[in-house]
Motif scaffolding. Structure first.
Motif, PDB file in Angstrom:
ATOM      1  N   LYS A 116       0.673  -1.245   0.088  1.00  8.15           N
ATOM      2  CA  LYS A 116       0.101   0.214   0.175  1.00  8.15           C
ATOM      3  C   LYS A 116       0.895   1.426   0.010  1.00  8.15           C
ATOM      4  O   LYS A 116       0.379   2.239  -0.557  1.00  8.15           O
ATOM      5  CB  LYS A 116      -0.833   0.140   1.092  1.00  8.15           C
ATOM      6  CG  LYS A 116      -1.987  -1.130   1.111  1.00  8.15           C
ATOM      7  CD  LYS A 116      -3.018  -0.506  -0.091  1.00  8.15           C
ATOM      8  CE  LYS A 116      -4.173  -1.809  -0.191  1.00  8.15           C
ATOM      9  NZ  LYS A 116      -4.925  -1.704  -1.420  1.00  8.15           N
ATOM     10  N   ILE A 117       2.024   1.123   0.663  1.00  9.36           N
ATOM     11  CA  ILE A 117       2.765   2.316   0.629  1.00  9.36           C
ATOM     12  C   ILE A 117       3.355   2.555  -0.659  1.00  9.36           C
ATOM     13  O   ILE A 117       3.408   3.677  -1.329  1.00  9.36           O
ATOM     14  CB  ILE A 117       4.168   1.892   1.514  1.00  9.36           C
ATOM     15  CG1 ILE A 117       3.750   2.035   3.017  1.00  9.36           C
ATOM     16  CG2 ILE A 117       4.934   3.481   1.544  1.00  9.36           C
ATOM     17  CD1 ILE A 117       4.826   1.506   3.806  1.00  9.36           C
TER      18      ILE A 117
ATOM     19  N   PRO B 116       4.164   6.220  -4.309  1.00  7.24           N
ATOM     20  CA  PRO B 116       5.351   5.800  -4.778  1.00  7.24           C
ATOM     21  C   PRO B 116       6.778   6.524  -4.622  1.00  7.24           C
ATOM     22  O   PRO B 116       7.987   5.994  -4.771  1.00  7.24           O
ATOM     23  CB  PRO B 116       4.873   5.520  -6.157  1.00  7.24           C
ATOM     24  CG  PRO B 116       3.759   6.649  -6.386  1.00  7.24           C
ATOM     25  CD  PRO B 116       3.186   6.616  -5.083  1.00  7.24           C
ATOM     26  N   GLU B 117       6.532   7.806  -4.510  1.00  7.64           N
ATOM     27  CA  GLU B 117       7.633   8.533  -4.348  1.00  7.64           C
ATOM     28  C   GLU B 117       8.420   8.327  -2.868  1.00  7.64           C
ATOM     29  O   GLU B 117       9.452   8.829  -2.733  1.00  7.64           O
ATOM     30  CB  GLU B 117       7.278  10.147  -4.382  1.00  7.64           C
ATOM     31  CG  GLU B 117       6.643  10.756  -3.043  1.00  7.64           C
ATOM     32  CD  GLU B 117       4.994  10.070  -3.134  1.00  7.64           C
ATOM     33  OE1 GLU B 117       4.475  10.801  -2.426  1.00  7.64           O
ATOM     34  OE2 GLU B 117       4.640   9.520  -3.973  1.00  7.64           O
ATOM     35  N   LEU B 118       7.620   7.697  -2.115  1.00 12.09           N
ATOM     36  CA  LEU B 118       8.194   7.453  -0.527  1.00 12.09           C
ATOM     37  C   LEU B 118       8.668   5.848  -0.634  1.00 12.09           C
ATOM     38  O   LEU B 118       9.420   5.570   0.559  1.00 12.09           O
ATOM     39  CB  LEU B 118       7.220   7.789   0.441  1.00 12.09           C
ATOM     40  CG  LEU B 118       6.877   9.246   0.567  1.00 12.09           C
ATOM     41  CD1 LEU B 118       5.870   9.473   1.734  1.00 12.09           C
ATOM     42  CD2 LEU B 118       8.321  10.149   0.426  1.00 12.09           C
TER      43      LEU B 118
ATOM     44  N   ASN C 292      15.565   3.656   3.820  1.00 12.00           N
ATOM     45  CA  ASN C 292      14.941   4.242   5.093  1.00 12.00           C
ATOM     46  C   ASN C 292      15.243   5.876   5.200  1.00 12.00           C
ATOM     47  O   ASN C 292      15.244   6.328   6.398  1.00 12.00           O
ATOM     48  CB  ASN C 292      15.527   3.447   6.171  1.00 12.00           C
ATOM     49  CG  ASN C 292      15.246   1.976   6.142  1.00 12.00           C
ATOM     50  OD1 ASN C 292      16.163   1.371   5.837  1.00 12.00           O
ATOM     51  ND2 ASN C 292      13.998   1.642   6.369  1.00 12.00           N
ATOM     52  N   LEU C 293      14.993   6.323   4.118  1.00 16.73           N
ATOM     53  CA  LEU C 293      15.462   7.968   4.119  1.00 16.73           C
ATOM     54  C   LEU C 293      13.842   8.665   4.190  1.00 16.73           C
ATOM     55  O   LEU C 293      13.892   9.822   4.304  1.00 16.73           O
ATOM     56  CB  LEU C 293      16.244   8.322   2.952  1.00 16.73           C
ATOM     57  CG  LEU C 293      17.442   7.647   2.980  1.00 16.73           C
ATOM     58  CD1 LEU C 293      18.169   8.109   1.538  1.00 16.73           C
ATOM     59  CD2 LEU C 293      18.324   7.892   4.021  1.00 16.73           C
ATOM     60  N   ASN C 294      12.865   7.980   4.296  1.00 11.75           N
ATOM     61  CA  ASN C 294      11.638   8.745   4.007  1.00 11.75           C
ATOM     62  C   ASN C 294      10.691   8.393   5.173  1.00 11.75           C
ATOM     63  O   ASN C 294       9.719   8.450   5.224  1.00 11.75           O
ATOM     64  CB  ASN C 294      10.853   8.241   2.864  1.00 11.75           C
ATOM     65  CG  ASN C 294      11.531   8.439   1.494  1.00 11.75           C
ATOM     66  OD1 ASN C 294      12.158   9.710   1.434  1.00 11.75           O
ATOM     67  ND2 ASN C 294      11.690   7.701   0.492  1.00 11.75           N
TER      68      ASN C 294
ATOM     69  N   PRO D  21       5.213  -5.570  -2.064  1.00 13.90           N
ATOM     70  CA  PRO D  21       4.967  -5.123  -3.454  1.00 13.90           C
ATOM     71  C   PRO D  21       5.596  -6.136  -4.524  1.00 13.90           C
ATOM     72  O   PRO D  21       6.172  -7.235  -4.057  1.00 13.90           O
ATOM     73  CB  PRO D  21       6.137  -4.019  -3.398  1.00 13.90           C
ATOM     74  CG  PRO D  21       6.351  -3.414  -1.626  1.00 13.90           C
ATOM     75  CD  PRO D  21       6.001  -5.000  -1.149  1.00 13.90           C
ATOM     76  N   LYS D  22       5.236  -6.039  -5.762  1.00 14.54           N
ATOM     77  CA  LYS D  22       5.565  -7.016  -6.788  1.00 14.54           C
ATOM     78  C   LYS D  22       6.116  -6.238  -8.050  1.00 14.54           C
ATOM     79  O   LYS D  22       5.542  -5.679  -8.823  1.00 14.54           O
ATOM     80  CB  LYS D  22       4.250  -7.732  -7.177  1.00 14.54           C
ATOM     81  CG  LYS D  22       4.570  -8.693  -8.233  1.00 14.54           C
ATOM     82  CD  LYS D  22       3.194  -9.866  -8.476  1.00 14.54           C
ATOM     83  CE  LYS D  22       3.498 -11.007  -9.420  1.00 14.54           C
ATOM     84  NZ  LYS D  22       2.359 -11.489  -9.640  1.00 14.54           N
ATOM     85  N   PRO D  23       7.414  -5.891  -7.724  1.00  9.06           N
ATOM     86  CA  PRO D  23       8.165  -5.039  -8.839  1.00  9.06           C
ATOM     87  C   PRO D  23       7.976  -5.819 -10.395  1.00  9.06           C
ATOM     88  O   PRO D  23       7.865  -4.884 -11.022  1.00  9.06           O
ATOM     89  CB  PRO D  23       9.739  -4.938  -8.448  1.00  9.06           C
ATOM     90  CG  PRO D  23       9.681  -5.408  -6.956  1.00  9.06           C
ATOM     91  CD  PRO D  23       8.651  -6.294  -6.733  1.00  9.06           C
TER      92      PRO D  23
END
Length: 256
Positions: free
Chosen positions: A23-24, A29-31, A42-44, A200-202
């Protein structure tokens, strides 16, 4: 309980955002940073906390502090009085993760933390002599509600399992994801439909595999060196009680 994978990129970001990893990735997607991207994973964390407040239409003020060394901890203590201006103060102490990595890379640290008992003893010694202990003493004199938790645990690994993947496969020793993994399905916990478990499923053929017990993944190339280097180290990311059962403690000062 933590979530799978029991790794910071997934578990801590889920805590701060209040969302499962897929969901993130879909909503922000930018985070979200995929495994094959070079950007830090882990910068966001601060903006992810903000997304959760925004989603629940809360206008709370908060601070976010990540402590990676003693200087940052001292700075945190020096600004302690500023905490009162916020509804929420988030402090991330990275020491335990740093200790596990240092134990892998440093022979001296491995000797100091030879087993689980020594590892805990070293952690306790650090706590007693770190600004974190001073922070807890300061908090005991306030009426703050303090919540202590973590995103995952760790386990000492000793048994290598061979896995083959392309160059894009992630480096974690307790879980792998990719579109062309080769492994013995009887030796792993596999997830072939990531979205069913909110991951996620890249790629359309992406699968996840997780190590259990004291297993860890090793590549056939340079196998003996790899096994010697990582055997008897503390790792996380897989599926075990040690990695998945995490503390959640709420504290209130007895003085108030």
């Amino acid at each position: 309980m933590s979530i799978l994978p029991t790794a910071t990129q997934y578990a801590r970001n889920a805590i701060f955002s209040g969302l499962m990893p897929n969901k993130i990735a879909e909503m922000f997607p930018e985070l979200w940073v995929d495994e094959d991207e070079e950007e830090g994973k882990n910068l966001n964390e601060k903006p992810l906390i903000q997304t959760q407040l925004d989603r629940y239409r809360r206008r709370n003020t908060f601070s976010y502090n990540k402590i990676n060394d003693a200087a940052a901890a001292d700075k945190l203590i020096a600004h302690f009085n500023e905490f009162g201006g916020n509804d929420l103060n988030v402090v991330v102490f990275n020491f335990i993760d740093m200790l596990s990595h240092a134990r892998t890379e440093s022979r001296a640290i491995r000797e100091l933390a030879a087993d689980e008992a020594a590892y805990r003893s070293l952690t306790l010694s650090w706590f007693r002599h770190t600004p974190l202990s001073e922070l807890m003493r300061r908090l005991a004199d306030t009426d703050y509600r303090v919540i202590i938790t973590t995103d995952h645990g760790s386990i000492r690994v000793s048994n290598p399992i061979k896995v083959v993947g392309d160059r894009a496969v992630n480096t974690n020793l307790r879980y792998k994801l990719g579109k062309s993994l080769a492994y013995n399905p009887k030796e792993v916990f596999e997830i072939k439909e990531p979205r069913r478990v909110f991951l996620p499923k890249p790629n359309i053929s992406t699968a996840y595999i997780f190590a259990w017990g004291d297993n860890f993944f090793a590549y056939p190339n340079n196998y003996n060196y790899y096994v010697t280097y990582y055997r008897d180290t503390f790792q996380h990311g897989g599926i075990s009680l040690e990695e998945m059962l995490i503390p959640l403690v709420t504290l209130k000062s007895k003085k108030k």
